[in-house]
Design a protein around this motif. Structure first.
Motif, PDB file in Angstrom:
ATOM      1  N   ARG A  30       0.874  -1.188   0.000  1.00  8.37           N
ATOM      2  CA  ARG A  30       0.000   0.000   0.000  1.00  8.37           C
ATOM      3  C   ARG A  30       0.904   1.228   0.000  1.00  8.37           C
ATOM      4  O   ARG A  30       2.073   1.158   0.373  1.00  8.37           O
ATOM      5  N   LEU A  31       0.328   2.347  -0.409  1.00 12.00           N
ATOM      6  CA  LEU A  31       0.992   3.632  -0.227  1.00 12.00           C
ATOM      7  C   LEU A  31       0.489   4.197   1.094  1.00 12.00           C
ATOM      8  O   LEU A  31      -0.722   4.390   1.278  1.00 12.00           O
ATOM      9  N   SER A  32       1.424   4.466   2.001  1.00 17.26           N
ATOM     10  CA  SER A  32       1.007   4.822   3.360  1.00 17.26           C
ATOM     11  C   SER A  32       0.336   6.193   3.417  1.00 17.26           C
ATOM     12  O   SER A  32      -0.364   6.483   4.389  1.00 17.26           O
ATOM     13  N   CYS A  33       0.517   7.024   2.377  1.00 15.80           N
ATOM     14  CA  CYS A  33      -0.197   8.317   2.385  1.00 15.80           C
ATOM     15  C   CYS A  33      -1.676   8.123   2.072  1.00 15.80           C
ATOM     16  O   CYS A  33      -2.469   9.047   2.255  1.00 15.80           O
ATOM     17  N   GLN A  34      -2.033   6.935   1.602  1.00 11.86           N
ATOM     18  CA  GLN A  34      -3.420   6.664   1.245  1.00 11.86           C
ATOM     19  C   GLN A  34      -4.131   5.829   2.313  1.00 11.86           C
ATOM     20  O   GLN A  34      -5.264   5.409   2.130  1.00 11.86           O
ATOM     21  N   ILE A  35      -3.445   5.587   3.423  1.00 13.23           N
ATOM     22  CA  ILE A  35      -4.059   4.883   4.550  1.00 13.23           C
ATOM     23  C   ILE A  35      -4.372   5.913   5.625  1.00 13.23           C
ATOM     24  O   ILE A  35      -3.453   6.537   6.177  1.00 13.23           O
ATOM     25  N   GLU A  36      -5.645   6.132   5.883  1.00 13.69           N
ATOM     26  CA  GLU A  36      -6.019   7.077   6.938  1.00 13.69           C
ATOM     27  C   GLU A  36      -6.114   6.324   8.252  1.00 13.69           C
ATOM     28  O   GLU A  36      -6.811   5.315   8.360  1.00 13.69           O
ATOM     29  N   VAL A  37      -5.383   6.820   9.237  1.00 19.75           N
ATOM     30  CA  VAL A  37      -5.379   6.154  10.534  1.00 19.75           C
ATOM     31  C   VAL A  37      -6.738   6.340  11.215  1.00 19.75           C
ATOM     32  O   VAL A  37      -7.331   7.411  11.173  1.00 19.75           O
ATOM     33  N   SER A  38      -7.214   5.260  11.785  1.00 24.16           N
ATOM     34  CA  SER A  38      -8.431   5.309  12.596  1.00 24.16           C
ATOM     35  C   SER A  38      -8.261   4.305  13.732  1.00 24.16           C
ATOM     36  O   SER A  38      -7.303   3.517  13.749  1.00 24.16           O
ATOM     37  N   GLN A  39      -9.207   4.323  14.652  1.00 24.81           N
ATOM     38  CA  GLN A  39      -9.131   3.397  15.785  1.00 24.81           C
ATOM     39  C   GLN A  39      -9.147   1.944  15.308  1.00 24.81           C
ATOM     40  O   GLN A  39      -8.607   1.064  15.967  1.00 24.81           O
ATOM     41  N   ASP A  40      -9.737   1.720  14.129  1.00 23.72           N
ATOM     42  CA  ASP A  40      -9.788   0.360  13.575  1.00 23.72           C
ATOM     43  C   ASP A  40      -8.392  -0.204  13.321  1.00 23.72           C
ATOM     44  O   ASP A  40      -8.237  -1.413  13.166  1.00 23.72           O
ATOM     45  N   LEU A  41      -7.412   0.678  13.203  1.00 19.56           N
ATOM     46  CA  LEU A  41      -6.055   0.225  12.875  1.00 19.56           C
ATOM     47  C   LEU A  41      -5.197   0.027  14.118  1.00 19.56           C
ATOM     48  O   LEU A  41      -3.998  -0.188  14.019  1.00 19.56           O
ATOM     49  N   ASP A  42      -5.818   0.110  15.313  1.00 14.76           N
ATOM     50  CA  ASP A  42      -5.067  -0.066  16.551  1.00 14.76           C
ATOM     51  C   ASP A  42      -4.417  -1.446  16.562  1.00 14.76           C
ATOM     52  O   ASP A  42      -5.123  -2.458  16.474  1.00 14.76           O
ATOM     53  N   GLY A  43      -3.099  -1.476  16.632  1.00  9.02           N
ATOM     54  CA  GLY A  43      -2.367  -2.739  16.650  1.00  9.02           C
ATOM     55  C   GLY A  43      -1.794  -3.141  15.305  1.00  9.02           C
ATOM     56  O   GLY A  43      -1.101  -4.155  15.202  1.00  9.02           O
ATOM     57  N   MET A  44      -2.067  -2.358  14.272  1.00  6.66           N
ATOM     58  CA  MET A  44      -1.606  -2.717  12.924  1.00  6.66           C
ATOM     59  C   MET A  44      -0.081  -2.763  12.857  1.00  6.66           C
ATOM     60  O   MET A  44       0.611  -1.987  13.533  1.00  6.66           O
ATOM     61  N   VAL A  45       0.412  -3.665  12.025  1.00 11.41           N
ATOM     62  CA  VAL A  45       1.845  -3.806  11.798  1.00 11.41           C
ATOM     63  C   VAL A  45       2.106  -3.657  10.298  1.00 11.41           C
ATOM     64  O   VAL A  45       1.412  -4.281   9.481  1.00 11.41           O
ATOM     65  N   VAL A  46       3.057  -2.809   9.951  1.00 11.16           N
ATOM     66  CA  VAL A  46       3.489  -2.705   8.553  1.00 11.16           C
ATOM     67  C   VAL A  46       5.006  -2.808   8.501  1.00 11.16           C
ATOM     68  O   VAL A  46       5.698  -2.440   9.445  1.00 11.16           O
ATOM     69  N   SER A  47       5.501  -3.327   7.370  1.00 12.43           N
ATOM     70  CA  SER A  47       6.943  -3.399   7.149  1.00 12.43           C
ATOM     71  C   SER A  47       7.324  -2.414   6.060  1.00 12.43           C
ATOM     72  O   SER A  47       6.517  -2.113   5.167  1.00 12.43           O
ATOM     73  N   LEU A  48       8.546  -1.927   6.135  1.00 14.05           N
ATOM     74  CA  LEU A  48       9.030  -0.953   5.154  1.00 14.05           C
ATOM     75  C   LEU A  48       9.940  -1.659   4.155  1.00 14.05           C
ATOM     76  O   LEU A  48      10.681  -2.570   4.522  1.00 14.05           O
ATOM     77  N   PRO A  49       9.910  -1.221   2.904  1.00 14.81           N
ATOM     78  CA  PRO A  49      10.788  -1.830   1.904  1.00 14.81           C
ATOM     79  C   PRO A  49      12.255  -1.446   2.147  1.00 14.81           C
ATOM     80  O   PRO A  49      12.540  -0.491   2.881  1.00 14.81           O
ATOM     81  N   GLU A  50      13.158  -2.181   1.490  1.00 20.96           N
ATOM     82  CA  GLU A  50      14.579  -1.892   1.665  1.00 20.96           C
ATOM     83  C   GLU A  50      14.900  -0.487   1.171  1.00 20.96           C
ATOM     84  O   GLU A  50      15.674   0.242   1.785  1.00 20.96           O
ATOM     85  N   PHE A  51      14.302  -0.115   0.030  1.00 25.55           N
ATOM     86  CA  PHE A  51      14.503   1.220  -0.531  1.00 25.55           C
ATOM     87  C   PHE A  51      13.173   1.780  -0.954  1.00 25.55           C
ATOM     88  O   PHE A  51      12.304   1.038  -1.398  1.00 25.55           O
ATOM     89  N   GLN A  52      13.024   3.098  -0.881  1.00 24.65           N
ATOM     90  CA  GLN A  52      11.919   3.779  -1.547  1.00 24.65           C
ATOM     91  C   GLN A  52      12.464   4.207  -2.893  1.00 24.65           C
ATOM     92  O   GLN A  52      13.534   4.781  -2.976  1.00 24.65           O
ATOM     93  N   MET A  53      11.766   3.883  -3.975  1.00 23.42           N
ATOM     94  CA  MET A  53      12.302   4.191  -5.312  1.00 23.42           C
ATOM     95  C   MET A  53      11.233   4.782  -6.182  1.00 23.42           C
ATOM     96  O   MET A  53      10.079   4.791  -5.822  1.00 23.42           O
TER      97      MET A  53
END
Ligand code: FES
Length: 115
Positions: free
Chosen positions: A92-115
């Motif tokens: 996903r593109l993290s700028c397109q994920i709006e944080v809400s209480q539903d995301l409490d506990g969410m885990v995301v990983s980051l890529p090795e590089f942003q390109m």
């Protein structure tokens, strides 16, 4: 966690860098995951376009069990993700994920590089 200003619970989100360093942040609801990561000085998200869904450098991999809660990528996000060689089915593109209480506990990983 508890927001000291208003007493509302803030969703806790964990971002894991490619090198394994984990950052658990208290995220502000109504603000994008990208902006929350930047506000909390989490490295690994460049966000060159400032959240306009036009650069693809805020790419994250959402833990599979959290993918439904993260929402659906729209056509523009799909197009940006499609240009990324490291795209996966949990991208996903993290700028397109709006944080809400539903995301409490969410885990995301980051890529090795942003390109
Ligand atoms: Fe540019 Fe998300 S910050 S696409």
């Amino acid at each position: 966690g508890i927001d000291a200003d208003c007493g509302h619970a803030m969703p806790t989100i964990t971002l894991i860098e490619h090198n394994g360093t984990s950052h658990t942040i208290e995220a502000e609801p109504g603000v994008s995951l990208m902006q929350n990561a930047i506000n909390n000085a989490v490295p690994g998200i460049d966000a060159d376009c400032g959240g306009a869904c036009a650069c693809g450098t805020c790419h994250v991999f959402v833990a599979a069990e959290w993918l439904p809660q993260s929402g659906e990528a729209d056509a523009m996000e799909e197009a940006m993700l499609g240009m990324r060689p490291d795209r996966s089915e949990v991208s996903r593109l993290s700028c397109q994920i709006e944080v809400s209480q539903d995301l409490d506990g969410m885990v995301v990983s980051l890529p090795e590089f942003q390109m």
